[in-house]
Enzyme design. Structure first.
Site, PDB file in Angstrom:
ATOM      1  N   ASN A   1       0.700  -1.175  -0.013  1.00 37.59           N
ATOM      2  CA  ASN A   1      -0.034   0.170   0.269  1.00 37.59           C
ATOM      3  C   ASN A   1       0.931   1.281   0.352  1.00 37.59           C
ATOM      4  OD1 ASN A   1      -1.886   2.251   0.194  1.00 37.59           O
ATOM      5  ND2 ASN A   1      -2.076   1.078   2.971  1.00 37.59           N
TER       6      ASN A   1
ATOM      7  N   LYS B   1       0.148   4.220  -0.262  1.00 37.76           N
ATOM      8  CA  LYS B   1      -0.779   5.387   0.309  1.00 37.76           C
ATOM      9  C   LYS B   1      -0.610   6.504  -0.757  1.00 37.76           C
ATOM     10  CE  LYS B   1      -0.422   3.487   4.879  1.00 37.76           C
ATOM     11  NZ  LYS B   1      -0.391   3.488   6.097  1.00 37.76           N
TER      12      LYS B   1
ATOM     13  N   HIS C   1      -9.905   1.190   4.211  1.00 38.52           N
ATOM     14  CA  HIS C   1      -8.361   1.273   5.014  1.00 38.52           C
ATOM     15  C   HIS C   1      -8.875   2.085   6.376  1.00 38.52           C
ATOM     16  CE1 HIS C   1      -4.389   2.498   6.059  1.00 38.52           C
ATOM     17  NE2 HIS C   1      -4.221   1.666   5.478  1.00 38.52           N
TER      18      HIS C   1
ATOM     19  N   GLU D   1      -6.992   4.897   7.831  1.00 36.90           N
ATOM     20  CA  GLU D   1      -6.972   6.152   7.441  1.00 36.90           C
ATOM     21  C   GLU D   1      -8.132   6.679   6.702  1.00 36.90           C
ATOM     22  OE1 GLU D   1      -3.146   4.714   5.413  1.00 36.90           O
ATOM     23  OE2 GLU D   1      -2.055   5.217   7.074  1.00 36.90           O
TER      24      GLU D   1
ATOM     25  N   GLU E   1      -5.699  -5.241  10.369  1.00 39.13           N
ATOM     26  CA  GLU E   1      -4.455  -4.476  10.720  1.00 39.13           C
ATOM     27  C   GLU E   1      -4.893  -3.730  12.154  1.00 39.13           C
ATOM     28  OE1 GLU E   1      -2.805  -2.421   7.303  1.00 39.13           O
ATOM     29  OE2 GLU E   1      -4.474  -1.350   6.975  1.00 39.13           O
TER      30      GLU E   1
ATOM     31  N   GLY F   1       2.058   2.064  10.961  1.00 40.21           N
ATOM     32  CA  GLY F   1       3.110   3.528  10.305  1.00 40.21           C
ATOM     33  C   GLY F   1       3.540   4.360  11.686  1.00 40.21           C
TER      34      GLY F   1
ATOM     35  N   SER G   1       3.052  -2.163   9.731  1.00 39.14           N
ATOM     36  CA  SER G   1       4.782  -2.457  10.560  1.00 39.14           C
ATOM     37  C   SER G   1       5.522  -3.374   9.530  1.00 39.14           C
ATOM     38  CB  SER G   1       4.773  -1.761  11.574  1.00 39.14           C
ATOM     39  OG  SER G   1       4.344  -0.275  11.835  1.00 39.14           O
TER      40      SER G   1
END
Ligand code: PGA
Length: 251
Positions: free
Chosen positions: A9, A11, A95, A97, A167, A173, A212
């Site tokens: 991904n 991003k 996702h 985010e 996730e 991150g 991560s």
């Protein structure tokens, strides 16, 4: 046997120049035959990536899709049909985010999932808990709720043409990774929840871990029985590191 998958991904990263470098790096990787590898660039780089990786056994996906499958009056959105036309095979939906920063609701995620499948894309449904939810002991309940919103609306059979990515938000991150056992526990719970509705669908469902993932921790994570690969953010921007993660999934 489930075929493992490693998905990168990217991003909101990259320029045409840096994407060209990443494409070069990926073209030089020895990717394991038994692993399905996919990368998810931003939409405006899709054509460049599809073209640049033509000779590589790798799929290209988008990071999001519109709530409608086809074309229409929806300013700023890109539909699954258009993504498919651009050479995508997969699309991320839900996702964290998008859910937490951009406000994608559970209902919108369900519509995006359905739109992706209607256009022939494989949705990668992302689910995961925040740190607060984990500390409150709500991890399995949260993950079950996000999964159920899709199953209840569309039926369990839709998962036979989809991928799930677990996730944990606190591991994305941050450099913090769920331990292999922490991740395995959630993956097993996801599979059991699907199995309660349809054992065959559950047995074939690929459940990726994300948060991560790097070359140094990938093999241990992917060695767990219910972890079928990874959804990799930061580490997927480095072709050598990403290649190493793909090879870890092949062992
Ligand atoms: P990360 O991101 O690997 O940088 O933690 C994972 C993701 O958000 O998909």
């Amino acid at each position: 046997m489930r075929r493992s998958m490693v998905a990168g991904n990217w991003k909101m990263h990259g320029t045409r120049a840096s994407v060209a470098e990443l494409i070069d790096g990926l073209n030089r990787q020895a990717l394991p035959a038994g692993v399905e590898v996919a990368v998810f660039p931003v939409s405006i780089h899709l054509a460049q990536v599809v073209e640049g990786l033509k000779g590589v056994a790798l799929s290209v996906g988008a990071q999001d899709c519109a709530i409608e499958a086809g074309q229409g009056a929806l300013t700023g959105e890109v539909s699954s049909e258009q993504l498919r036309d651009a050479g995508c095979k997969l699309v991320l939906v839900g996702h964290s985010e998008r859910r937490l920063i951009l406000g994608d609701s559970e209902e919108q995620v369900v519509r995006k999932f359905a739109a992706a499948q209607a256009a022939g894309l494989i949705p990668v449904l992302c689910v995961g808990e925040t740190l607060e939810q984990r500390e409150a002991g709500e991890t399995l309940a949260v993950v079950a709720r996000l999964l159920d919103s899709v199953i209840d609306a569309l039926g369990v059979a839709v998962l036979s043409a989809a991928v799930v990515a677990y996730e944990p938000v606190w591991a994305i991150g941050t450099g913090l990774t769920a331990s292999p056992q922490q991740a395995q526990d959630v993956h097993a719970a996801i599979r059991a929840r699907v199995a309660a509705k349809d054992a065959e669908v559950a047995g074939g469902l690929r459940i990726l871990y994300g948060g991560s993932v790097k070359a140094a921790n990938a093999a241990e994570l992917f060695g767990m029985p219910d972890i079928d690969g990874g959804l990799v953010g930061g580490a997927s921007l480095n072709a050598d590191e990403f290649g190493a993660i793909c090879r870890a999934a092949g062992n």
